[in-house]
Design an enzyme around this catalytic site. Structure first.
Site, PDB file in Angstrom:
ATOM      1  N   HIS A 190      28.171 -49.255  10.931  1.00  0.00           N
ATOM      2  CA  HIS A 190      28.142 -47.832  10.622  1.00  0.00           C
ATOM      3  C   HIS A 190      29.071 -46.994  11.487  1.00  0.00           C
ATOM      4  O   HIS A 190      29.620 -46.011  11.016  1.00  0.00           O
ATOM      5  CB  HIS A 190      26.716 -47.295  10.697  1.00  0.00           C
ATOM      6  CG  HIS A 190      26.018 -47.285   9.376  1.00  0.00           C
ATOM      7  ND1 HIS A 190      26.299 -46.366   8.409  1.00  0.00           N
ATOM      8  CD2 HIS A 190      25.089 -48.105   8.847  1.00  0.00           C
ATOM      9  CE1 HIS A 190      25.564 -46.598   7.330  1.00  0.00           C
ATOM     10  NE2 HIS A 190      24.812 -47.645   7.580  1.00  0.00           N
ATOM     11  N   HIS A 249     -13.941 -11.783  10.136  1.00  0.00           N
ATOM     12  CA  HIS A 249     -13.952 -12.841   9.122  1.00  0.00           C
ATOM     13  C   HIS A 249     -15.276 -12.822   8.355  1.00  0.00           C
ATOM     14  O   HIS A 249     -15.313 -12.863   7.119  1.00  0.00           O
ATOM     15  CB  HIS A 249     -13.748 -14.216   9.770  1.00  0.00           C
ATOM     16  CG  HIS A 249     -12.327 -14.534  10.105  1.00  0.00           C
ATOM     17  ND1 HIS A 249     -11.575 -13.801  10.976  1.00  0.00           N
ATOM     18  CD2 HIS A 249     -11.518 -15.549   9.668  1.00  0.00           C
ATOM     19  CE1 HIS A 249     -10.375 -14.338  11.081  1.00  0.00           C
ATOM     20  NE2 HIS A 249     -10.313 -15.398  10.289  1.00  0.00           N
ATOM     21  N   ASP A 267      21.034 -48.286  -0.085  1.00  0.00           N
ATOM     22  CA  ASP A 267      22.020 -47.317   0.381  1.00  0.00           C
ATOM     23  C   ASP A 267      22.728 -46.637  -0.778  1.00  0.00           C
ATOM     24  O   ASP A 267      23.098 -45.462  -0.673  1.00  0.00           O
ATOM     25  CB  ASP A 267      23.075 -48.018   1.244  1.00  0.00           C
ATOM     26  CG  ASP A 267      22.631 -48.200   2.686  1.00  0.00           C
ATOM     27  OD1 ASP A 267      21.654 -47.558   3.088  1.00  0.00           O
ATOM     28  OD2 ASP A 267      23.278 -48.989   3.400  1.00  0.00           O
ATOM     29  N   GLN A 306      24.394 -53.130   8.664  1.00  0.00           N
ATOM     30  CA  GLN A 306      24.022 -51.927   9.427  1.00  0.00           C
ATOM     31  C   GLN A 306      24.786 -51.801  10.724  1.00  0.00           C
ATOM     32  O   GLN A 306      24.898 -50.712  11.288  1.00  0.00           O
ATOM     33  CB  GLN A 306      22.519 -51.933   9.704  1.00  0.00           C
ATOM     34  CG  GLN A 306      21.673 -51.878   8.446  1.00  0.00           C
ATOM     35  CD  GLN A 306      22.099 -50.756   7.513  1.00  0.00           C
ATOM     36  OE1 GLN A 306      22.013 -49.586   7.851  1.00  0.00           O
ATOM     37  NE2 GLN A 306      22.582 -51.118   6.334  1.00  0.00           N
ATOM     38  N   GLU A 309      13.874 -48.324  10.033  1.00  0.00           N
ATOM     39  CA  GLU A 309      14.421 -47.562   8.915  1.00  0.00           C
ATOM     40  C   GLU A 309      14.444 -48.439   7.658  1.00  0.00           C
ATOM     41  O   GLU A 309      13.957 -48.042   6.601  1.00  0.00           O
ATOM     42  CB  GLU A 309      15.833 -47.102   9.262  1.00  0.00           C
ATOM     43  CG  GLU A 309      16.551 -46.369   8.145  1.00  0.00           C
ATOM     44  CD  GLU A 309      18.003 -46.097   8.485  1.00  0.00           C
ATOM     45  OE1 GLU A 309      18.605 -45.225   7.825  1.00  0.00           O
ATOM     46  OE2 GLU A 309      18.560 -46.751   9.393  1.00  0.00           O
ATOM     47  N   HIS A 310      15.046 -49.618   7.782  1.00  0.00           N
ATOM     48  CA  HIS A 310      15.139 -50.573   6.674  1.00  0.00           C
ATOM     49  C   HIS A 310      14.409 -51.854   7.069  1.00  0.00           C
ATOM     50  O   HIS A 310      14.647 -52.394   8.146  1.00  0.00           O
ATOM     51  CB  HIS A 310      16.595 -50.925   6.375  1.00  0.00           C
ATOM     52  CG  HIS A 310      17.475 -49.740   6.151  1.00  0.00           C
ATOM     53  ND1 HIS A 310      18.474 -49.368   7.044  1.00  0.00           N
ATOM     54  CD2 HIS A 310      17.517 -48.839   5.145  1.00  0.00           C
ATOM     55  CE1 HIS A 310      19.091 -48.302   6.586  1.00  0.00           C
ATOM     56  NE2 HIS A 310      18.523 -47.941   5.442  1.00  0.00           N
TER      57      HIS A 310
END
Length: 435
Positions: free
Chosen positions: A264, A423, A364, A261, A330-331
């Protein structure tokens, strides 16, 4: 790299250190002003602004006629990919679409009370935009993790934007993947101006109903700012991974997964190890130093190693789980002796990877669930892309006259409490008509 050891801090101080790690922005707030300016340019000037932005940000000379990638180009891209690439695309697409089909929701109706029928029905969105990052890391896999899922959902118009190179061309593997995934329109538009085109529309690009897909910090800021004009999947920041590990973990594997990671590209990614084994962090650090030299994107990795790698020693598995839930990664990888027993207690993560034989990159690329996941702690309130991302859900309600009469006092009482006379009248008038 930062090592945090619970034994070196009073409990409150250690918790404060953790809390500061949990609070991480998806993008620097100062990015919003220049992003807003680009969005406004596209909203006001349409295609002319897209052409200016392509020249300014991607050094590409485009015209109104070349904004859209032609079907001839898409077909040529498919024909031009080598057999191994075609096989990888087809295998990943099969896994991703199979997982999406397993999530299908069927319409239903049932009589929940005498004379009251309730249910749900599901309809695909009509026009969806997918953003596919290009640049130094062209995310070919993202095509399948967005457009292919939208196609399974039945979205009839799947519009992709992806940045052009200086020659005005788009990465051919991305184009091939888009054609295979079912994209119906493809535009060579990148970054903020691509998001603006999807959200507001121009003379050449019709606006969409929802924008999905990852991107850099500017893309993320753009998606946040156009939310409301158009729906979005989530506000996500740089990629991140948290590894939960005990004494059974192999430091070589942990280091390799953290580095996966860190490469990236933004330099703002984070890689976190949380372990009950006090000897593991130093062994992982040694492996990080050794393995980073094998990577071509060393400059990018070095920035993350300096500022975005945290190795946290905790007292026990209970505290490790608490840290993971607080960080909401995230992971989330589980290098544990018994990962299946821990998973049900992990309440905030984009995706959970059980056991040492499940490195995050399978998610991924080819496992099946979408890799477009919440980051920056937003897994506490966002989920990753799934089939439901591309569906509208409508509740269905049907009453008989007898059922309405029976529940009319409740309707009238709530109308009275809320001061909404019309109503209550909408219910009571039906009794008067019957009388």
């Amino acid at each position: 790299m930062t090592i945090l050891d619970y034994r070196e801090y009073p409990e409150a101080a250690f918790q404060a250190k953790l809390e500061s790690l949990y609070r991480r922005p998806g993008y620097p707030p100062e990015f919003e002003e220049p992003v807003r300016e680009i969005l406004n340019q596209v909203r006001c000037d349409g295609d002319e602004a897209l052409i200016r932005c392509a020249r300014q940000f991607d050094r590409a000379e485009l015209t109104r006629e070349t904004l859209r990638v032609s079907d001839v180009e898409l077909q040529a891209a498919v024909a031009g990919i080598d057999p191994a690439t075609r096989a990888a695309l087809e295998q990943a697409k099969a896994a991703i679409t199979d997982f999406a089909r397993r999530m299908r929701r069927e319409p239903w109706r049932t009589e929940v009370r005498p004379g009251v029928v309730l249910g749900e029905q599901f309809s695909p969105l009509h026009r969806v935009g997918v953003y596919i990052p290009g640049g130094t890391a062209p995310l070919v896999s993202t095509v399948l993790h967005t457009a292919a899922i939208a196609a399974v959902a039945g979205v009839p118009e799947i519009v992709a934007v992806t940045p052009p190179g200086p020659d005005g061309k788009v990465n051919p593997a991305i184009l091939a993947a888009l054609k295979l995934a079912g994209a119906t329109e493809v535009y060579r538009l990148g970054g903020v101006y691509g998001i603006a085109a999807l959200a507001y529309g121009t003379q050449s690009v019709k606006p969409v109903e929802k924008i999905v897909g990852p991107g850099n910090a500017y893309v993320t800021a753009a998606k946040k700012l156009v939310y409301g004009t158009v729906a979005i999947d989530m506000v996500a920041g740089p990629s991140e991974i948290l590894v939960l590990a005990d004494e059974t973990a192999d430091p070589r594997w942990v280091a390799a997964d953290l580095l996966s990671q860190a490469e990236h590209g933004s330099g703002r990614e984070q890689a976190v190890l949380v372990t009950t084994d006090p000897t593991l962090p130093e062994r992982v650090v040694a492996e990080l130093e050794r393995q980073k030299r094998l990577l071509p994107r060393l400059e990018t990795v070095e920035r993350v190693l300096q500022h975005g790698v945290f190795l946290i020693i905790v007292a026990d598995l209970e505290q490790a789980i608490a840290v993971a839930n607080g960080y909401a990664p995230e992971h989330l990888e589980l290098h544990l002796a018994n990962p299946e027993a821990v998973t049900p207690r992990l309440t905030a993560a984009g995706a959970i990877f059980e056991g040492p034989w499940t490195p995050e990159p399978v998610g991924d690329f080819c496992a099946g669930p979408s890799h477009v996941l919440p980051t920056a702690g937003s897994a506490r309130f966002f989920s990753g892309i799934s089939l439901e991302t591309f569906l509208r859900r409508s509740s269905v309600v049907r009453y008989t006259a007898e059922a309405l009469y029976r529940e009319l006092p409740t309707v009238e009482k709530f109308a009275e409490l809320e001061g909404l006379t019309a109503h209550g009248r909408a219910g009571s008038i039906r009794r008067e008509v019957e009388s």
